[in-house]
Motif scaffolding. Structure first.
Motif, mmCIF file in Angstrom:
data_model
loop_
_atom_site.group_PDB
_atom_site.id
_atom_site.type_symbol
_atom_site.label_atom_id
_atom_site.label_comp_id
_atom_site.label_asym_id
_atom_site.label_seq_id
_atom_site.Cartn_x
_atom_site.Cartn_y
_atom_site.Cartn_z
ATOM 1 N N ALA A 184 0.824 -1.200 0.000
ATOM 2 C CA ALA A 184 0.000 0.000 0.000
ATOM 3 C C ALA A 184 0.859 1.251 0.000
ATOM 4 O O ALA A 184 0.527 2.240 -0.660
ATOM 5 N N PHE A 200 -8.968 2.330 -2.894
ATOM 6 C CA PHE A 200 -8.561 2.788 -1.561
ATOM 7 C C PHE A 200 -9.712 3.480 -0.843
ATOM 8 O O PHE A 200 -10.673 3.957 -1.446
ATOM 9 N N VAL A 227 -4.303 6.236 3.722
ATOM 10 C CA VAL A 227 -5.176 5.445 2.854
ATOM 11 C C VAL A 227 -5.104 3.983 3.288
ATOM 12 O O VAL A 227 -4.102 3.531 3.838
ATOM 13 N N ALA A 280 -5.326 0.805 1.029
ATOM 14 C CA ALA A 280 -5.319 0.632 -0.426
ATOM 15 C C ALA A 280 -4.905 -0.769 -0.830
ATOM 16 O O ALA A 280 -4.264 -1.510 -0.076
#
Length: 386
Positions: free
Chosen positions: A46, A84, A180, A182
């Motif tokens: 990520a 995300f 985030v 993600a």
């Protein structure tokens, strides 16, 4: 050195340069298109997917004051589409800032302002911070399908954010960090390649200070009335008829200014002397002064609190969230992917935005020049031998 040998060396150099450029271009393409390794940790994956940054964060927020705005930018410089959830993590130096102490609103491109929600899984208790989801939650407290976003490769997204703090918010140093959760999408199925992971770019966060509102000045207007000075108007009439006693009649009136009138008739009056009517005093024209001595009470404007350029550093640690990860539902991914594709078409983009096309063009031009030089040299040599 002969001209022929010079041309030959130039051609060889050009050909070598073109091969180096072509090789570099190929390496870039291979590195960018390789799918993430299944053995890589979700957090590391990520972190490599999306670039996160905050722009225009004010250096000051006022407790109980108006909301102030900044931007949250997400860049996808990879060669994969990414899905995300966007978050913002708020923390103060004392570790006492809670989600109840502030309000976060966000605006996606082409949409209206919405209120963020505390992240599911305990956004208030992690790292003595408050994690806010820039999205909505459903009845079970989980992120709604609309909270999931897709950012295609080579694209970027800017989310507008505005934040206000309550009058009871703890004062002092604080900061905000973009976060985030993600996952990369498979190039063929457009579904996540793993379960996703948190990425927290603490180094790109922004510090600020929560302050009290400035005291409001209190003053009452004091109008000033100007009146003319009081004078005495005393008209005096003293008739003196011959052979009769002198009669004096003196009416007195207050007026402005003081004047004295005296009439002395001669001879014997045949009628009763007439007393002149008292002069009417001039009306007082005193009015309040146009400029009162003190201005009315006015609320002092809040400090501007604008960002002067680079964000202020956060001088205390902010870690990656350790809450229960949200789920990435395939149906929500499909919906978010369709929305991202439609947005890209609406912007009429070509999928560019990096320097690979320019590098490839330069490499091709050098390669053509090198080949052309070698062809000319070979023809000259053949002509000389013939």
């Amino acid at each position: 050195m002969s001209i022929r040998r010079t041309l030959a060396l130039a051609g060889a150099a050009a050909l070598a340069s073109s091969m180096v450029l072509a090789g570099a271009q190929g390496a870039m393409a291979v590195g960018a298109t390789d799918a993430p390794s299944a053995a890589a940790s979700a957090e590391k994956t990520a972190a490599q997917l999306l670039g996160l940054s905050l722009q225009g964060v004010p250096d000051t927020f006022i407790a109980g004051g108006d909301a102030r705005e900044f931007s949250y930018k997400i860049d996808n410089s990879s060669k994969h589409d990414d899905v995300f959830y966007p978050f913002l993590k708020f923390k103060n130096k004392a570790g006492s800032l809670k989600a109840k102490d502030f309000k976060v609103e966000y605006q996606l491109p082409g949409e209206g302002w919405q209120t963020g929600a505390v992240a599911p899984g305990g956004g208030d208790g992690d790292d003595s911070a408050a994690l806010i989801l820039l999205g909505q939650v459903d009845g079970d407290g989980n992120p709604s399908d609309d909270a999931l976003l897709v950012l295609n490769h080579g694209k970027n997204l800017t989310i507008k954010v505005r934040v206000s703090f309550t009058g009871d918010a703890p004062l002092g140093k604080a900061g905000v960090v973009p976060v985030v959760f993600a996952a990369a999408l498979d190039d063929d199925s457009h579904l996540p390649t793993d379960n996703g992971g948190f990425s927290c770019e603490g180094i790109r966060g922004a510090g600020f200070t929560i302050k009290k509102a400035a005291p409001t000045p209190t003053g009452k207007p004091t109008p000033t009335t100007t009146t003319s000075p009081t004078g005495t108007h005393t008209p005096t009439h003293t008739p003196t008829p011959t052979g009769s006693p002198t009669t004096s009649h003196t009416p007195t009136a207050t007026a402005t200014p003081s004047t004295t009138a005296t009439a002395t008739p001669t001879g014997t009056p045949t009628t009763q002397p007439t007393t002149p009517a008292p002069t009417t005093p001039a009306p007082t024209t005193g009015s309040p002064s146009a400029s009162p001595s003190a201005s009315a009470s006015t609320a002092a404007p809040a400090p501007s609190g604008s960002s002067t350029g680079a964000p202020e550093p956060i001088d205390f640690p902010v870690s990656v969230p350790k809450i229960t990860p949200p789920k990435i539902v395939p149906a929500a991914v499909t919906k978010a992917k369709a929305a991202a594709d439609n947005a890209d078409k609406a912007l009429a983009t070509t999928g560019g935005g990096d320097d690979t096309t320019a590098i490839a063009g330069a490499g091709g031009a050098v390669l053509v020049a090198g080949i052309g030089t070698l062809v000319v040299l070979r023809r000259r040599k053949s002509a000389q031998q013939g």
